[in-house]
Design an enzyme around this catalytic site. Structure first.
Site, PDB file in Angstrom:
ATOM      1  N   GLN A  69      14.544  55.190  37.755  1.00  0.00           N
ATOM      2  CA  GLN A  69      15.309  55.833  36.669  1.00  0.00           C
ATOM      3  C   GLN A  69      15.693  57.284  36.948  1.00  0.00           C
ATOM      4  O   GLN A  69      16.777  57.729  36.601  1.00  0.00           O
ATOM      5  CB  GLN A  69      14.480  55.757  35.388  1.00  0.00           C
ATOM      6  CG  GLN A  69      15.155  56.283  34.159  1.00  0.00           C
ATOM      7  CD  GLN A  69      14.279  56.100  32.934  1.00  0.00           C
ATOM      8  OE1 GLN A  69      14.213  55.019  32.379  1.00  0.00           O
ATOM      9  NE2 GLN A  69      13.594  57.146  32.520  1.00  0.00           N
ATOM     10  N   GLU A  96      21.398  61.975  31.085  1.00  0.00           N
ATOM     11  CA  GLU A  96      20.621  63.223  31.159  1.00  0.00           C
ATOM     12  C   GLU A  96      21.298  64.272  32.025  1.00  0.00           C
ATOM     13  O   GLU A  96      20.668  65.246  32.423  1.00  0.00           O
ATOM     14  CB  GLU A  96      19.219  62.929  31.704  1.00  0.00           C
ATOM     15  CG  GLU A  96      18.367  62.155  30.733  1.00  0.00           C
ATOM     16  CD  GLU A  96      16.899  62.086  31.145  1.00  0.00           C
ATOM     17  OE1 GLU A  96      16.532  62.625  32.202  1.00  0.00           O
ATOM     18  OE2 GLU A  96      16.119  61.482  30.399  1.00  0.00           O
ATOM     19  N   ASP A 105      10.762  59.289  38.603  1.00  0.00           N
ATOM     20  CA  ASP A 105      10.325  58.510  37.440  1.00  0.00           C
ATOM     21  C   ASP A 105      10.769  57.081  37.713  1.00  0.00           C
ATOM     22  O   ASP A 105      11.951  56.741  37.569  1.00  0.00           O
ATOM     23  CB  ASP A 105      10.931  59.039  36.130  1.00  0.00           C
ATOM     24  CG  ASP A 105      10.407  58.261  34.918  1.00  0.00           C
ATOM     25  OD1 ASP A 105       9.611  57.310  35.120  1.00  0.00           O
ATOM     26  OD2 ASP A 105      10.774  58.605  33.778  1.00  0.00           O
ATOM     27  N   ASP A 123       3.661  57.966  31.450  1.00  0.00           N
ATOM     28  CA  ASP A 123       4.598  58.241  30.352  1.00  0.00           C
ATOM     29  C   ASP A 123       4.524  57.042  29.402  1.00  0.00           C
ATOM     30  O   ASP A 123       3.817  57.091  28.391  1.00  0.00           O
ATOM     31  CB  ASP A 123       6.009  58.464  30.911  1.00  0.00           C
ATOM     32  CG  ASP A 123       7.064  58.555  29.822  1.00  0.00           C
ATOM     33  OD1 ASP A 123       6.696  58.681  28.645  1.00  0.00           O
ATOM     34  OD2 ASP A 123       8.280  58.500  30.137  1.00  0.00           O
ATOM     35  N   LYS A 130       5.510  63.773  25.066  1.00  0.00           N
ATOM     36  CA  LYS A 130       6.755  63.695  24.301  1.00  0.00           C
ATOM     37  C   LYS A 130       6.363  63.647  22.832  1.00  0.00           C
ATOM     38  O   LYS A 130       5.856  62.617  22.349  1.00  0.00           O
ATOM     39  CB  LYS A 130       7.522  62.407  24.651  1.00  0.00           C
ATOM     40  CG  LYS A 130       8.153  62.383  26.029  1.00  0.00           C
ATOM     41  CD  LYS A 130       8.704  60.992  26.302  1.00  0.00           C
ATOM     42  CE  LYS A 130       9.469  60.925  27.606  1.00  0.00           C
ATOM     43  NZ  LYS A 130       9.678  59.504  28.034  1.00  0.00           N
ATOM     44  N   ARG A 166      13.751  63.843  25.807  1.00  0.00           N
ATOM     45  CA  ARG A 166      14.099  62.427  25.838  1.00  0.00           C
ATOM     46  C   ARG A 166      15.506  62.312  26.408  1.00  0.00           C
ATOM     47  O   ARG A 166      16.232  63.296  26.496  1.00  0.00           O
ATOM     48  CB  ARG A 166      14.069  61.803  24.424  1.00  0.00           C
ATOM     49  CG  ARG A 166      12.775  61.939  23.654  1.00  0.00           C
ATOM     50  CD  ARG A 166      11.574  61.361  24.356  1.00  0.00           C
ATOM     51  NE  ARG A 166      11.704  59.978  24.792  1.00  0.00           N
ATOM     52  CZ  ARG A 166      11.018  58.958  24.283  1.00  0.00           C
ATOM     53  NH1 ARG A 166      10.182  59.167  23.279  1.00  0.00           N
ATOM     54  NH2 ARG A 166      11.140  57.723  24.772  1.00  0.00           N
ATOM     55  N   SER A 167      15.916  61.083  26.737  1.00  0.00           N
ATOM     56  CA  SER A 167      17.255  60.949  27.329  1.00  0.00           C
ATOM     57  C   SER A 167      18.352  61.274  26.308  1.00  0.00           C
ATOM     58  O   SER A 167      19.393  61.833  26.661  1.00  0.00           O
ATOM     59  CB  SER A 167      17.440  59.561  27.918  1.00  0.00           C
ATOM     60  OG  SER A 167      17.033  58.574  26.995  1.00  0.00           O
TER      61      SER A 167
HETATM   62  C1  2PG Z   1      11.559  59.166  30.465  1.00  0.00           C
HETATM   63  C2  2PG Z   1      12.536  59.637  29.405  1.00  0.00           C
HETATM   64  C3  2PG Z   1      13.126  60.991  29.601  1.00  0.00           C
HETATM   65  P1  2PG Z   1      13.657  58.162  27.584  1.00  0.00           P
HETATM   66  O1  2PG Z   1      11.417  57.983  30.705  1.00  0.00           O
HETATM   67  O2  2PG Z   1      10.822  59.979  30.992  1.00  0.00           O
HETATM   68  O3  2PG Z   1      13.652  61.226  30.843  1.00  0.00           O
HETATM   69  O4  2PG Z   1      13.485  58.678  29.107  1.00  0.00           O
HETATM   70  O5  2PG Z   1      13.802  59.341  26.729  1.00  0.00           O
HETATM   71  O6  2PG Z   1      14.894  57.294  27.639  1.00  0.00           O
HETATM   72  O7  2PG Z   1      12.436  57.378  27.239  1.00  0.00           O
HETATM   73 MG    MG Z   2       9.477  58.473  31.963  1.00  0.00          MG
END
Ligand code: 2PG
Ligand code: MG
Length: 391
Positions: A161, A198, A228, A294, A319, A348-349
């Protein structure tokens, strides 16, 4: 603190989708916080909103009896406990985070402090001997994207990702500058033209070709390489289903593959190398670099404690809206520090211009902040950290 009014409304995030903004008004001003939204969400995150969705959470705030909140006597960080008891699961994680952050901003102002300062930033970041020195935090920046965040360029995007750079600057401001240069250099080498959710470059190249490009940049600039993997996003029925190039790996093969990449590319940071239930698999990755949870840990103290028990990680993504409660966010950072686990406060994305996570990162004393490199909503956080650093 006497609150005059509490309000909430929908605002658009960087993906053009609606999210919540909570406003708290006191005699010191209006304090607002909007919540971000994830796309590759962890299964164990709290729900963003209560059952009725965004609108019902907005209604909740509009109907909230301000006198009842004032009756709680909110004067310090720990008083959020009383707020949580009162709202008790009537709202989702996005709304709770935005509400608590706005309350804290108001409290900080009442006390003549910035939010990061009110949260104890300096005290926690400096030992006596370091007093007066700048704090040390590094930025983790998304440079090249694949997976769920990059659906634009071609079917053949990388499966991982995020390909990240983590600059080694002498100050946060210098880290930001180096990451920005690395981002530009990566574009030239990639010949990229399109950005993803992002602000990272999109590409049709394979994971390892992208890592070759990252290594090229590392030869020229002071950056470390991070990944990631977002393992859960391509894991199904016991296999990691790679598309580019197409291959299926079982759990052990995945562990070995990631370990090989860590060694071959001298990777400094790997987030979610395995799927979100596999604590033992994370442990299998070893500790030759930062092994970061995460989706595995979802900013949840219980999941973090489990990760510590099985020695799954030595780094954790923080987060706030994965859990909603800022008391729990702080608990996660504190437990991590005691266990020697590095903390990475993260965007977050789907983001807004809100820069609260910058204050939380400094205030709670995180080791890193992950908030992209390019774009207004990402830069807002970086600028705020620099402002705190230089202020
Ligand atoms: C991640 C996040 C942020 P998302 O996986 O670390 O980059 O992605 O906010 O889509 O969960
Ligand atoms: Mg992540």
């Amino acid at each position: 603190m006497i609150i005059k009014k509490i309000g909430a409304k929908a605002v658009k995030n960087s993906r053009g989708k609606k999210t919540i903004c909570v406003i708290v008004k006191t005699s010191c001003g209006r304090f607002r916080t909007s919540a971000p939204s994830g796309k590759s969400k962890g299964k164990y995150e709290v729900k963003s909103y209560a059952r009725g969705g965004l609108n019902s959470d907005i209604k909740f705030f509009r109907k909230l009896d301000v006198e009842k909140i004032n009756g709680l006597g909110i004067e310090k960080f720990e008083d959020l406990k009383k707020v949580e008891r009162l709202v008790n699961e009537k709202i989702g994680g996005n709304s709770l985070f935005a509400f608590e952050a706005s309350l804290l901003k108001a409290l900080a102002r009442e006390n003549g402090k910035e939010l990061w300062e009110f949260l104890g930033g300096r005290k926690r970041l400096f030992s006596k001997k370091d007093a007066g020195k700048k704090f040390r935090m590094r930025s983790v920046g998304n440079v090249i994207g694949g997976g769920l965040h990059s659906e634009g360029v071609s079917e053949n995007r990388p499966d991982f990702q995020e390909f990240l750079f983590i600059a080694r600057g002498k100050s946060f401001a210098e880290c930001v500058k180096i990451n920005r240069n690395a981002y530009k250099m990566a574009r030239k080498l990639l010949k990229a033209y399109q950005r993803n959710d992002e602000g990272a470059w999109e590409t049709g190249l394979e994971n390892e070709t992208v890592l070759d490009i990252m290594s090229e940049v590392r030869k020229k600039l002071r950056v470390d390489i991070g990944l990631d993997v977002a393992g859960s996003s391509f894991y199904k029925n016991g296999f990691y289903n790679y598309k580019n190039p197409s291959t299926k790996l079982n759990k052990n093969e995945q562990i070995n593959y990631i370990k090989e990449l860590i060694k071959d590319y001298k990777i400094f940071y790997v987030e979610d190398g395995l799927e979100e239930n596999d604590f033992a698999g994370f442990r299998g990755l070893g500790k030759s670099c930062l092994i970061v949870g995460d989706d595995l840990t979802t900013t949840n103290p219980s999941r973090l404690k489990k990760a510590i028990r099985v020695r799954a990680i030595n780094g954790i993504i923080v987060k706030p809206n994965q859990i909603g409660s800022l008391l729990k966010v702080k608990e996660v950072v504190d437990i991590s520090r005691r266990a020697g686990i590095k903390t990475i406060m993260s965007h977050r994305s789907g983001e807004t211009k809100d820069n609260t996570i910058a204050d939380l990162a400094v205030g709670f004393g995180c080791d890193f902040i992950k908030t992209g490199i390019y774009g207004r909503v990402r830069e807002a956080k970086l600028k705020r950290v620099i402002e705190i650093e230089e202020g």
